[in-house]
Design an enzyme around this catalytic site. Structure first.
Site, PDB file in Angstrom:
ATOM      1  N   ILE A 492      28.712  13.939 111.367  1.00 20.69           N
ATOM      2  CA  ILE A 492      29.358  13.193 110.443  1.00 20.69           C
ATOM      3  C   ILE A 492      30.279  13.956 109.549  1.00 20.69           C
ATOM      4  O   ILE A 492      31.545  13.752 109.242  1.00 20.69           O
ATOM      5  CB  ILE A 492      28.331  12.528 109.255  1.00 20.69           C
ATOM      6  CG1 ILE A 492      27.459  11.675 109.904  1.00 20.69           C
ATOM      7  CG2 ILE A 492      29.277  11.753 108.225  1.00 20.69           C
ATOM      8  CD1 ILE A 492      26.244  11.056 109.046  1.00 20.69           C
ATOM      9  N   GLY A 494      31.584  16.973 110.749  1.00 22.41           N
ATOM     10  CA  GLY A 494      32.281  18.224 111.540  1.00 22.41           C
ATOM     11  C   GLY A 494      31.193  19.193 112.192  1.00 22.41           C
ATOM     12  O   GLY A 494      31.423  20.126 112.725  1.00 22.41           O
ATOM     13  N   SER A 533      21.358  17.160 104.534  1.00 23.99           N
ATOM     14  CA  SER A 533      22.439  18.390 104.436  1.00 23.99           C
ATOM     15  C   SER A 533      21.845  19.216 105.638  1.00 23.99           C
ATOM     16  O   SER A 533      22.144  20.087 105.643  1.00 23.99           O
ATOM     17  CB  SER A 533      22.278  18.993 103.304  1.00 23.99           C
ATOM     18  OG  SER A 533      22.850  18.409 102.114  1.00 23.99           O
ATOM     19  N   THR A 536      23.515  21.344 110.365  1.00 20.85           N
ATOM     20  CA  THR A 536      23.870  22.555 110.878  1.00 20.85           C
ATOM     21  C   THR A 536      22.760  23.645 110.629  1.00 20.85           C
ATOM     22  O   THR A 536      22.434  24.385 111.685  1.00 20.85           O
ATOM     23  CB  THR A 536      25.105  23.054 109.969  1.00 20.85           C
ATOM     24  OG1 THR A 536      26.196  22.257 110.467  1.00 20.85           O
ATOM     25  CG2 THR A 536      25.594  24.562 110.591  1.00 20.85           C
ATOM     26  N   ALA A 719      23.476  30.613 107.495  1.00 11.63           N
ATOM     27  CA  ALA A 719      24.025  29.281 106.811  1.00 11.63           C
ATOM     28  C   ALA A 719      22.723  28.538 106.096  1.00 11.63           C
ATOM     29  O   ALA A 719      21.685  28.883 106.695  1.00 11.63           O
ATOM     30  CB  ALA A 719      24.569  28.393 108.017  1.00 11.63           C
ATOM     31  N   VAL A 722      24.731  22.398 103.266  1.00 10.50           N
ATOM     32  CA  VAL A 722      25.953  22.289 102.554  1.00 10.50           C
ATOM     33  C   VAL A 722      26.409  20.707 101.945  1.00 10.50           C
ATOM     34  O   VAL A 722      26.804  20.972 100.681  1.00 10.50           O
ATOM     35  CB  VAL A 722      27.068  22.500 103.317  1.00 10.50           C
ATOM     36  CG1 VAL A 722      28.386  22.521 102.881  1.00 10.50           C
ATOM     37  CG2 VAL A 722      26.817  24.057 104.039  1.00 10.50           C
ATOM     38  N   GLY A 723      26.114  19.887 102.530  1.00  7.30           N
ATOM     39  CA  GLY A 723      26.632  18.550 102.343  1.00  7.30           C
ATOM     40  C   GLY A 723      26.336  18.112 100.627  1.00  7.30           C
ATOM     41  O   GLY A 723      27.307  17.431 100.207  1.00  7.30           O
ATOM     42  N   GLU A 724      25.099  17.803 100.406  1.00 12.58           N
ATOM     43  CA  GLU A 724      24.827  17.304  99.239  1.00 12.58           C
ATOM     44  C   GLU A 724      24.893  17.754  97.925  1.00 12.58           C
ATOM     45  O   GLU A 724      25.522  17.021  96.934  1.00 12.58           O
ATOM     46  CB  GLU A 724      23.310  16.787  99.234  1.00 12.58           C
ATOM     47  CG  GLU A 724      22.821  15.789 100.494  1.00 12.58           C
ATOM     48  CD  GLU A 724      21.634  15.440 100.988  1.00 12.58           C
ATOM     49  OE1 GLU A 724      21.092  16.495 101.532  1.00 12.58           O
ATOM     50  OE2 GLU A 724      21.215  14.525 100.782  1.00 12.58           O
TER      51      GLU A 724
END
Lengths: 765, 294, 157
Positions: A492, A494, A533, A536, A719, A722-724
């Site tokens: 979704i 990338g 999230s 990755t 890493a 990230v998303g949320e």
């Protein structure tokens, strides 16, 4: 930061901004989404959505609909094939049987040869309802004399109570105790009353955030086909193909071997595209023995998907004169709608999870009402509680004449600090995010901004713990020396581009030599859902392991062929060579041929990676917002916005920035515009994108991003999720900015002009 | 959508003949930005038409021309984009350009027509208050010939106009602007654009020869009554009085009294009433400063 | 009433299609002509995902009745760039990271194309005003602004 920068230099691909590999197909309109699919003999289904919030179904007359040319069938709950039904589980109620529990609940399905015909005939299905009193307000729902939102609540209560205490006791409890409760949760630490005694200032208030819709631009779409071998294939715009397979198989009583789920390109999900009507559409395909497509209209999606819940937070907080938090007492009430599923746990964890506080008491209640069943929206539950927490913190700072930045820095959680559950945080970067915003131009300018009448700057933070789910991946070498990676996670944000970077990094290849594919549930190695999230963070680790495994296999063969130990070999652009010996080398192409061709002497190179991560990598975001408020009309205009987020290590900074900007903008929408509005009968008043207002370009200024990198302990290259997190601070940041600009404190999102004028005392009820 | 028939006549005469031939249950359609959405979403409550007659390309409805001594002839099928881009509208009827400019998106503006905006008869129609203050008359053609009505008489209620079966709104006529006069329109919406007016206010002011007193005044309000309305009592407070902030303020307070808003999903009645006050004052000031600049 | 025949030219190619009066132009282009790049996001003209250029005007094709496109010249996302490679606007969207889920992007690019035809060197504010009819839920718009500014530069506007 400097240290991380040095790490970045050591890499060839990871850590560099890379355009998404799927972007060229998307900008030319060639990407295939679910609604672009056509199967031979396919029927189009439209659902009959109940026009009442709570009712008994007395009868369904489909004769008029069936008389329309082109209509093939009208299916009600009674006509569905045998399946597992559970009235307390949204996913096990395919169509309402006897009781309608929310406005828009599907009660029948109309199948026709084209979508116009099914939509037209749908309106001709006549359903007789006996209306029941709807329960709409969660606080009202809790009253001992409230009507029940659903017949089965009573059954649940009686069943549970009957098993433990006497009948008289049960009746007494029923009359006194709160009603319509789906679940509760409590966290306690220290002594809050003592904490309030130690406080130099105490604030108390009730904050409300309404139901909000994820508003992906692509509404839900599902295609199902049941073939003559008894296999059910489902194409769905889902974030969670394996979860869908699992649910469909369980619901329809099929082994997972007979259910294949293909996640079509997801046209936006944000937590709202996990699982919806896949089992229903599958059951229709089984019944009709023809492919069936459900493309929901915007209205249908807003009526009958899974939006985010309405939430009420009653919060009391105390702070010592030096700015240290001394006590936090919260009651968090989520309106879960007709079925359980509200984000009670994250909400209750996070309201006590951003700041150190020795004394806290958190009570959470999930309450049934006659509204659509809720689901996840990007960091579910977090923005609701952050709106209260971050508003209250600003109020305390103002009361004690302390700087909002200093107060946050002083109390911000760090590694080792406990969540309300007692679980300690791993390495996190909340302080680093605050420090980054403190250095931003916007924050530096804030005194200058405040000198301007009606302008102000607001600050807020937010975070998300992140999901954990096992994941796996394979990396294979092709005959021509290129490399394929196969994953089971829907891409979704990338993620497949990030995975290509990881594979290319491990194998030291040009990016163009790597292709990452999301397979279907028959072919792909398992991955958890693309939610929380974590793609990755979890699948990325599996991809890295798979690439390393493939590398090892390549080195083993090369070591034999080149007669050199693996340690002396290096991989450069698809060539394996002995370090310092240009003459001793072989190519990936040769390896690929030897491991695939007729008479090949080596087994195919298949790297495998599988992980079950146990340690979360929470991510925090701090945001500052500049607004101008028109004191006459109450209109707020956002003038600038800066977002800092700790992402551990940005594998693809371009994609990471996009996530931060996208989440911040959704936060802006929740802050200023977004609200699903219901009337007294429980009917949704704004099931469209005109009155459910998403932020437009005219409302959103360019958003400045600051990537903060505090490496996670477990993630690929450090890493973290990230998303949320970026959606979380918005409503509070805007409310704080409005208060800073005009001195009006608004306790209810969205901060509409009307509410601001109320807060200013310019209009009254 | 339920089935319906669709006719694309080549002339206005043919359009009128179709209505005669087909009988009740027909509606004219132009840009379709309101009507097509209603056809899709309206369900059973919406009085579903049996047939539609497309008027969007009829030459009589496509005119946008200045007639010396008469004023502006504005065809019903002229689009919002065309109105906004028209130099003559911008120069002489600025409130109308301002109303046309805020209707929907650029896409909407390319499709939506002024006639559609008026015939849809939403209380919030953005071209209605400007046209009301600009003294517009509606020219209607039907089986019994022509009618020329002041626009105030055109609206009957939400979604209802004086148009009878077989009648078509052909054009809107605007008188030439008076000397030392100007107009302005503003609306309130939560979003910066792509929204429906919570309140819309248009004003027209003409100053006397000395430029001190208000010679003529018109105020129109949108989204605060069953139809777009004129605030006649507020207007009366202005005429013949000095163009001072106090006077404008008095008129704004009166306009507030003249509004009879309802509460709905876009705003409560008291919010709307409050907005009428502050916005009328602001719009009057804007119109005044424009009139003084002339 | 039987279906009515319309003729229209889509991206330079002529088509004859028998349509029902209630079919939208979007339906005809996607389901009959088979160009599925244009998307339906709302069906009510509020999101812009179905944007097309009809006779030189940007419209939302989901509420544009197909019969009204009889004789029209239509440009869809497939008519921009396409076989000749990426158009500079498309190139800029790719390079600036202005694409996430991609569902709004065909309409967004058609709208940006229409804007740059009329205003080859728009300011940020002009872009923000012109694209307000095209909703994007993923990107937060910042990278879209950058892409349009960059495309204008690339096109020598």
């Amino acid at each position: 930061m400097a240290e991380v920068g040095d790490v970045r230099k050591a890499f060839r691909h990871v850590g560099k901004p890379v355009p998404r590999v799927d972007a060229p197909a998307k900008v030319t309109g060639r990407t295939i989404y679910g609604d672009d699919l056509k199967l031979p003999r396919m029927l189009h289904v439209k659902l009959v959505h109940a026009p009442v919030a709570h009712a008994r179904i007395k009868g369904i007359d489909a004769s008029k609909a069936l008389a329309v040319p082109g209509v093939e069938a009208v299916i009600t709950a009674q006509d569905l094939p045998p399946h597992r039904y559970d009235p307390d589980n949204r996913t096990r109620v395919l169509l309402a049987r006897d009781e309608v529990l929310f406005y828009g609940q599907p009660v029948a399905a109309v199948l026709a040869r084209d979508p116009y015909t099914s939509a037209y005939a749908r309106d001709l299905v006549e359903v007789q309802y006996e209306e029941l009193p709807p329960v709409l307000d969660p606080l009202e729902a809790l009253r001992p004399d409230a009507p029940l939102a659903r017949g089965s609540v009573q059954a649940l209560e009686e069943g549970e109570v009957g098993g433990h205490i006497t009948v008289e006791g049960a009746e007494a409890r029923k009359e006194e105790g709160p009603r319509n409760v789906a679940s509760t949760i409590t966290f306690k630490r220290g002594d809050v009353e003592q904490g309030f005694k130690e406080a130099a200032a105490v604030v108390e208030g009730t904050w409300r955030t309404p139901m909000a819709h994820q508003s992906y631009i692509e509404p839900h779409v599902i295609v199902a086909d049941y073939d003559s071998t008894g296999r059910l294939s489902i194409w769905s715009s889902t974030q969670a193909p394996f979860h869908v397979r699992n649910e469909v198989a369980k619901t329809l009583g099929l082994p997972e071997t007979r259910v294949r789920v293909i996640s079509t390109e997801v046209g936006g999900g944000f937590g709202g595209k996990i699982y919806l009507y896949e089992a229903l559409v599958g059951a229709l395909a089984m019944t009709l023995q023809r492919p069936v497509k459900l493309t929901m209209s915007r209205k249908e999606d807003m009526l009958a998907a899974t939006p985010a819940p309405n939430c009420i937070v009653q919060l009391k907080m105390g702070m010592k004169a030096d700015g240290t938090l001394s006590a936090l007492k919260a009651r968090v009430i989520f309106d879960t709608g007709a079925f359980p599923g509200a984000p009670l746990l994250p909400g209750c964890l996070l309201i006590g999870g951003f700041y150190k506080c020795p004394n806290l008491e958190i009570e959470g209640l999930e309450v049934f009402t006659n509204k659509v069943s809720v689901g996840a929206l990007r960091a579910p539950g977090a923005h609701n509680v952050a709106f209260a927490l971050e508003s209250a913190l600003d109020m305390l700072a103002r009361r004690l004449e302390l700087d909002p930045m200093e107060v946050r820095l002083k109390n911000a959680v760090e590694k080792g600090d406990p969540l309300p559950s007692g679980q300690p945080y791993p390495a996190i970067g909340l302080k680093e995010c605050l420090e980054a915003v403190a250095k931003s131009q916007l924050w530096q300018r804030r005194h200058e901004i405040r000198a301007h009448p009606n302008r102000g700057v607001g600050l807020a933070v937010g975070g998300w713990l992140g999901g954990l789910q096992p994941a796996s991946a394979t990396v294979t070498l092709n005959a021509d020396g290129t490399v394929n990676a196969l994953v089971g996670a829907a891409d979704i944000t990338g993620t497949n581009t990030a995975f290509a970077q990881i594979v290319a990094e491990v194998l030291n290849l040009p990016l163009e030599m790597v292709r990452v594919t999301t397979g279907d549930t028959d072919s792909a190695p398992y991955a958890g859902m693309s939610a929380g999230s974590k793609v990755t963070f979890t699948v990325g680790r599996a991809v890295k392991l798979a690439a390393e495994d493939a590398k090892e296999q390549i080195l083993r063969i090369a070591s034999q062929r080149l007669e050199a130990p693996p340690e002396e070999l290096e991989l450069v652009d698809g060539v394996v060579r002995v370090r310092g010996r240009e003459d001793k080398q072989l190519t990936f192409r040769e390896l690929g041929r030897w491991s695939t061709a007729f008479g090949g002497r080596y087994p195919p190179i298949v790297g495998r990676g599988a992980v079950a991560p146990r340690l979360q990598a929470p991510s925090f975001s701090a945001q500052a917002v500049e607004v101008e408020v028109d004191p006459n009309t109450g209109q707020v205009q956002v003038l600038s916005w800066v977002v800092a987020q700790d992402v551990g290590f940005a594998i693809n900074p371009m994609a990471v920035e996009g996530q931060m900007q996208g989440g911040s903008t959704q936060g802006l929408g929740l802050a200023l515009f977004e609200e699903m509005a219901y009337d007294e009968q429980g009917r949704l008043l704004n099931p469209n994108l005109l009155d459910y207002r998403l932020p437009t370009t005219a409302d959103v200024p360019p958003i400045e991003t600051i990537i903060v990198e505090v490496p996670s302990e477990d993630g690929p290259y450090g890493a973290r999720i990230v998303g949320e997190p970026s959606i979380v601070p918005g409503p509070a940041a805007v409310a704080n900015a409005v208060a800073d600009a005009i001195g009006a404190r608004v306790f209810q999102a969205p901060l509409t002009p009307e509410k601001i004028l109320h807060a200013l005392g310019k209009i009254k009820d | 959508m339920r089935p319906f028939s669709y006719f694309i006549p080549a002339s206005l005469q043919e359009a009128l003949a179709i209505f005669q031939r087909e009988g009740e249950g027909g509606r004219p359609i132009a840009g379709g930005t309101d009507l097509v959405v209603q056809l899709k979403e309206g369900g059973h409550k919406f009085p579903y038409p049996r047939y539609l007659v497309s008027v969007r390309r009829l030459p009589e409805l496509r005119r946008l021309e200045w007639v010396e001594g008469e004023g502006l002839r504005l065809g019903a099928a002229v689009t919002m984009a065309e109105i906004e881009a028209s130099p003559i509208v911008r120069e002489r009827y600025l409130a109308l350009a301002e109303g046309a400019r805020v209707v929907g998106s650029r896409q909407t503006a390319n499709m939506a027509t002024v006639g559609g905006n008026l015939c849809n008869a939403a209380p919030s129609a953005d071209t209605a208050p400007p046209l009301l203050v600009l003294g517009a008359k509606a020219r209607i053609l039907g089986p019994r010939g022509e009618r020329l009505l002041p626009l105030e008489e055109f609206f009957l209620g939400p979604g209802r106009t004086v148009l009878e079966h077989g009648e078509v709104l052909v054009e809107v006529l605007l008188p030439p602007p008076l000397p030392r006069s100007a107009s302005a329109y503003r609306r309130h919406t939560p979003r910066q654009c792509m929204d429906i007016a919570v309140v819309g206010v248009a004003a027209f002011l003409a100053l006397d020869e000395a430029g001190e007193k208000i010679a003529e005044a018109r105020i129109a309000l949108g989204a605060v009554a069953p139809t777009p309305i004129r605030a006649h009592r507020a207007e009366a407070l202005l005429v013949g009085r000095p163009a001072s902030p106090e006077v404008l303020g008095e008129a704004a307070l009166m306009a507030r009294e003249e509004a009879s808003p309802i509460s709905d999903v876009r705003g409560s009645a008291q919010f709307r009433r409050y907005l009428v006050g502050v916005m009328t004052e602001a719009v009057l000031e804007e119109a005044l400063s424009r009139a003084r600049g002339r | 009433m039987p279906k009515q025949l319309i003729r229209l030219v889509v991206n330079g190619e002529g088509h004859e299609v028998a349509v029902e009066p209630w079919w939208s132009l979007l339906h005809v282009v996607r389901e009959v002509i088979g160009l599925t790049g244009s998307k339906e996001g709302c069906g009510t003209g509020d999101c812009g995902a179905c944007s097309m250029i009809v006779n030189g005007r940007l419209v939302t094709s989901c509420i544009f009745l197909a019969l009204e496109a009889d004789g029209a010249q239509v440009t869809t996302i497939e008519g921009i760039g396409g076989d000749k490679g990426l158009h500079p606007i498309q190139q800029a969207f790719v390079e600036e990271g202005a694409v996430q889920c991609g569902y709004c992007i065909p309409g967004m690019i058609v709208a940006a194309y229409d804007l740059l035809r009329q205003n080859p060197r728009p300011t940020l504010e002009e872009i923000r005003y012109a694209l307000a009819g095209n909703l994007c839920r993923c990107t937060g718009y910042t990278k879209i602004y950058q892409a349009v500014l960059r495309a204008a530069e690339m096109m020598g506007g």
